[in-house]
Write a protein that holds these residues in place. Structure first.
Motif, short mmCIF file in Angstrom:
data_model
loop_
_atom_site.label_atom_id
_atom_site.label_comp_id
_atom_site.label_asym_id
_atom_site.label_seq_id
_atom_site.Cartn_x
_atom_site.Cartn_y
_atom_site.Cartn_z
N TYR A 96 0.83 -1.21 0.00
CA TYR A 96 0.00 0.00 0.00
C TYR A 96 0.87 1.26 0.00
CZ TYR A 96 -3.77 -3.24 1.06
OH TYR A 96 -4.68 -4.28 1.01
N SER A 97 0.29 2.33 -0.52
CA SER A 97 1.06 3.56 -0.74
C SER A 97 1.14 4.46 0.49
CB SER A 97 0.45 4.34 -1.90
OG SER A 97 -0.91 4.68 -1.62
N SER A 98 0.22 4.31 1.43
CA SER A 98 0.26 5.17 2.62
C SER A 98 -0.30 4.45 3.84
CB SER A 98 -0.52 6.48 2.38
OG SER A 98 -1.85 6.20 1.99
N ILE A 99 0.08 4.96 5.00
CA ILE A 99 -0.33 4.37 6.27
C ILE A 99 -0.94 5.47 7.14
CG2 ILE A 99 0.40 3.05 8.31
CD1 ILE A 99 2.93 2.30 6.74
N TYR A 100 -2.04 5.13 7.81
CA TYR A 100 -2.67 6.05 8.75
C TYR A 100 -2.78 5.38 10.12
CZ TYR A 100 -4.21 8.75 4.68
OH TYR A 100 -4.25 9.50 3.54
N VAL A 101 -2.52 6.16 11.17
CA VAL A 101 -2.86 5.74 12.53
C VAL A 101 -4.18 6.42 12.87
CG1 VAL A 101 -2.25 5.84 14.99
CG2 VAL A 101 -0.47 5.42 13.28
N PHE A 102 -5.11 5.67 13.43
CA PHE A 102 -6.38 6.24 13.85
C PHE A 102 -6.70 5.78 15.25
CE2 PHE A 102 -7.36 2.19 11.88
CZ PHE A 102 -8.29 1.62 12.72
N LYS A 103 -7.46 6.58 15.96
CA LYS A 103 -7.98 6.20 17.27
C LYS A 103 -9.49 6.02 17.16
CE LYS A 103 -4.41 8.18 20.27
NZ LYS A 103 -4.03 6.94 20.93
#
Length: 229
Positions: A37-44
């Motif tokens: 995958y091209s990008s990573i997100y951290v979410f709460k």
């Protein structure tokens, strides 16, 4: 008569736990996702509801992959410092995996990810221990919304009720919950019966990483250290 095999007790301490192999599988899956995958997100997440999260995840299934679970395992997968990170700067993502957090790997455009996360929310009944968003008080008198069969159950929840000619009646005013205070098990049950939803399931983006960029969305303890690293 011989004893039924179904009646044999099961000792929960002997049940199989998720061990090293399971953790290694997650580490390998996350590392493969870094490549895919091209990008990573951290979410709460706030007021997590598994079914609702599954529905959200299904919307992005063809373009994205989510990971929830042990923050430590996810941190190890990405690298916990610049010395052992998988890709340059990716350890900054790892440092933000704290508390109720997860990872989203995606090929979607940044604007589309932000739109999906920011627009999503779902209302549900509050659970024991969650904070009441308003005061709910029932006034003395008949409770027409409840059938007479409910009277014993309501009494067990601490409500001062009685049957009056087949109608459930409050013999005194009753406060179900106070705004800003945790819900008791009894209050949570009563609010569900009343149809009052006090929990909102939300997802909050914390940061975004790509091979060429790192961006913080909201401030959190320690974020300034990450940004300056």
């Amino acid at each position: 008569m011989p004893k039924s095999k179904r009646d044999r007790p099961v000792t929960l301490s002997k049940t199989k736990k998720k061990g090293r192999e399971h953790k290694e599988a997650i580490v390998n899956a996350i590392r493969q996702a870094v490549e895919d995958y091209s990008s990573i997100y951290v979410f709460k997440f706030e007021n997590m509801r598994n079914l609702k999260f599954k529905e959200f995840r299904e919307k992005m299934k063809s373009t994205s992959r989510f990971f929830l679970g042990s923050n430590k395992v996810m941190q190890v997968s990405l690298g916990r410092s610049a010395a052992d990170e998988m890709r340059p700067g990716i350890y900054k993502v790892s440092k933000l995996l704290r508390g109720d957090a997860g990872l989203c790997f995606t090929n979607l455009a940044k604007e589309e990810v932000e739109r999906l996360f920011n627009e999503y929310e779902d209302y549900d009944f509050g659970r024991t221990g969650s904070i009441a968003t308003e005061k709910v008080e029932l006034k003395e008198g008949p409770l027409d919304q409840f059938s007479h069969e409910m009277e014993p159950f309501l009494r067990k929840q601490g409500m001062p009720v009685r049957l009056n000619k087949g109608v459930v009646e409050l013999v005194a005013d009753y406060v179900v919950c106070e705004e800003g205070k945790p819900l008791s098990p009894e209050a949570a049950r009563i609010l569900r019966l009343l149809g009052i939803k006090m929990a909102t399931f939300r997802l909050h983006l914390i940061c975004r990483w790509s091979p060429s960029d790192f961006e913080l969305y909201i401030d959190a303890p320690g974020d300034s250290d990450v940004e300056s690293s």
